[in-house]
Design a protein around this motif. Structure first.
Motif, short mmCIF file in Angstrom:
data_model
loop_
_atom_site.label_atom_id
_atom_site.label_comp_id
_atom_site.label_asym_id
_atom_site.label_seq_id
_atom_site.Cartn_x
_atom_site.Cartn_y
_atom_site.Cartn_z
N ASP A 19 0.78 -1.29 -0.07
CA ASP A 19 0.07 0.02 -0.08
C ASP A 19 0.87 1.31 -0.02
OD1 ASP A 19 -2.25 -1.84 0.16
OD2 ASP A 19 -2.71 -1.19 2.00
N THR A 20 0.47 2.39 -0.95
CA THR A 20 1.41 3.49 -0.93
C THR A 20 0.20 4.58 -1.12
OG1 THR A 20 3.06 2.41 -2.38
CG2 THR A 20 3.08 4.79 -2.28
N LYS A 21 0.58 5.56 0.21
CA LYS A 21 -0.15 6.66 0.09
C LYS A 21 -0.39 7.58 -1.04
CE LYS A 21 -0.37 6.83 5.30
NZ LYS A 21 -0.16 7.81 6.38
N SER A 41 5.98 6.07 2.05
CA SER A 41 4.70 5.36 3.03
C SER A 41 4.56 4.15 2.73
CB SER A 41 3.85 6.55 2.68
OG SER A 41 3.18 6.35 1.45
N SER A 42 5.18 3.37 1.68
CA SER A 42 4.56 2.13 1.21
C SER A 42 4.73 1.14 2.50
CB SER A 42 5.61 1.64 0.15
OG SER A 42 5.27 2.38 -0.93
N ILE A 43 3.69 0.34 2.76
CA ILE A 43 3.64 -0.63 3.65
C ILE A 43 3.33 -2.01 2.88
CG2 ILE A 43 2.41 -1.45 5.77
CD1 ILE A 43 1.68 1.65 6.30
N SER A 44 4.15 -2.99 3.25
CA SER A 44 4.21 -4.22 2.97
C SER A 44 3.44 -5.42 3.93
CB SER A 44 5.56 -4.63 2.28
OG SER A 44 5.45 -6.19 1.94
N ARG A 45 2.59 -6.11 3.44
CA ARG A 45 2.04 -7.07 4.25
C ARG A 45 1.85 -8.33 3.65
NH1 ARG A 45 -1.33 -2.64 5.03
NH2 ARG A 45 -1.35 -1.58 7.29
N VAL A 46 1.88 -9.46 4.16
CA VAL A 46 1.96 -10.98 3.63
C VAL A 46 0.73 -11.70 4.34
CG1 VAL A 46 3.10 -13.05 3.35
CG2 VAL A 46 4.46 -11.16 3.07
N VAL A 47 -0.21 -11.82 3.56
CA VAL A 47 -1.48 -12.63 3.94
C VAL A 47 -1.92 -13.93 3.35
CG1 VAL A 47 -2.57 -10.21 4.58
CG2 VAL A 47 -2.69 -11.41 2.37
N LYS A 48 -2.18 -14.91 3.97
CA LYS A 48 -2.60 -15.99 3.38
C LYS A 48 -4.10 -16.02 2.79
CE LYS A 48 -0.25 -18.99 6.76
NZ LYS A 48 -0.37 -20.06 7.80
N PHE A 49 -4.29 -16.72 1.88
CA PHE A 49 -5.71 -16.47 1.03
C PHE A 49 -6.01 -17.91 0.71
CE2 PHE A 49 -2.53 -16.86 -2.66
CZ PHE A 49 -3.27 -17.66 -3.16
N TRP A 50 -7.50 -18.05 0.65
CA TRP A 50 -8.23 -19.42 0.35
C TRP A 50 -8.55 -19.32 -1.24
CZ3 TRP A 50 -8.19 -23.59 3.17
CH2 TRP A 50 -8.05 -23.62 4.57
N TYR A 51 -8.90 -17.91 -1.60
CA TYR A 51 -9.13 -17.77 -2.90
C TYR A 51 -8.69 -16.57 -3.54
CZ TYR A 51 -12.93 -15.06 -0.80
OH TYR A 51 -13.58 -14.13 -0.34
N LEU A 52 -8.25 -16.45 -4.54
CA LEU A 52 -8.12 -14.76 -4.95
C LEU A 52 -9.37 -14.20 -5.79
CD1 LEU A 52 -4.77 -15.68 -7.02
CD2 LEU A 52 -5.10 -14.62 -4.96
N SER A 53 -9.70 -12.92 -5.23
CA SER A 53 -10.79 -12.06 -5.58
C SER A 53 -10.36 -11.30 -7.08
CB SER A 53 -11.24 -11.36 -4.57
OG SER A 53 -12.65 -10.57 -4.93
N LEU A 54 -11.09 -11.53 -7.75
CA LEU A 54 -10.82 -10.86 -9.39
C LEU A 54 -11.84 -9.79 -9.55
CD1 LEU A 54 -10.05 -13.90 -11.53
CD2 LEU A 54 -8.53 -12.54 -10.15
N ASP A 55 -11.54 -8.46 -9.96
CA ASP A 55 -12.23 -7.58 -10.08
C ASP A 55 -12.50 -7.45 -11.79
OD1 ASP A 55 -12.34 -6.56 -7.56
OD2 ASP A 55 -10.01 -5.70 -7.89
N LEU A 56 -14.00 -7.29 -12.17
CA LEU A 56 -14.25 -7.09 -13.50
C LEU A 56 -14.22 -5.51 -13.85
CD1 LEU A 56 -17.43 -9.16 -13.32
CD2 LEU A 56 -15.43 -9.78 -14.59
N SER A 94 -5.10 5.84 -1.28
CA SER A 94 -3.81 4.98 -1.55
C SER A 94 -3.96 4.06 -2.67
CB SER A 94 -3.51 4.31 -0.31
OG SER A 94 -4.25 3.15 0.09
N VAL A 95 -2.82 3.69 -3.31
CA VAL A 95 -2.95 2.47 -4.32
C VAL A 95 -2.27 1.25 -3.61
CG1 VAL A 95 -2.95 4.10 -6.04
CG2 VAL A 95 -0.97 3.37 -5.16
#
Length: 206
Positions: A19-21, A41-56, A94-95
């Motif tokens: 994430d970058t402000k 300002s970039s902040i990095s996080r590592v997260v586990k996922f059960w599925y990937l959510s896709l944006d149309l 942020s992006v």
């Protein structure tokens, strides 16, 4: 539990979010003329996922009954570019970039068709057709399509013409029989063969 460990081993992966402000630059009249990323300002996080959510991609609002040939279409590979650590998703101030760190043996993909803040979220869903490849490569891993959960909208009886009511969701699943490589479509207790080339013509959801 052992069952949860087994499921996690087969279906769980890891993704990094960055994430970058973003701040706005205004002209002398106070009007925003551009936005600038604050890289420090970039902040990095590592997260586990059960599925990937896709944006149309955004699309016009279509009423049910439109011919599938008139609906926007997008390839699944295009949607997965969200996780290439280059494409940016815009948040309120942020992006965000996504980078896949670990892929599971079985990959589940969720296609987001509904906007929670819409009053008639089923009627106004995104009906973009997603083209599904039978074989797909992602970050060096190869996946074969084995199932497809499909959304359908059904009309609801409405005795009041002055009030617009939302449709209701119905669901069916398309499964591949590994032994015969034949596809079947299941809705409630009805099971029927499904032609492979027609899989992506429905509203794929999961």
């Amino acid at each position: 539990t052992e069952v949860k460990k087994l499921l996690a081993k087969q279906f769980q992966g890891k993704v990094e979010t960055i994430d970058t402000k973003v701040r706005s630059i205004n002209d002398s009249e106070g009007k925003t003329i551009k936005f600038v990323k604050e890289e420090q300002s970039s902040i990095s996080r590592v997260v586990k996922f059960w599925y990937l959510s896709l944006d149309l991609p955004p699309s016009p609002l279509f009423k049910d009954g439109r011919d599938v040939n008139n609906l926007p279409q997008v390839k699944l590979e295009k949607l997965l570019e969200k996780f290439n650590n280059v494409q940016e998703s815009h948040l309120s101030n942020s992006v965000r970039k996504y980078k896949i760190l670990k892929l599971p043996p079985y990959l589940m993909l969720h296609i987001n068709r509904f906007e929670a803040n819409l009053e008639l979220k089923i009627k106004n869903r995104n009906q973009t057709v997603v083209e599904l490849p039978q074989i797909m490569e992602l970050n060096g891993a190869k996946y074969k399509l084995i199932s497809n959960v499909v959304h359908e909208a059904a009309k609801v009886d409405n005795n009041n013409d002055n009030i617009e009511v939302d449709d209701k969701s119905e669901w069916k699943i398309q499964l591949n029989d590994a032994r015969s490589n034949q596809w079947f479509e299941i809705k409630n207790i009805d099971v029927k063969p499904k032609e492979e080339e027609f899989l992506f013509l429905s509203e794929s959801y999961l």
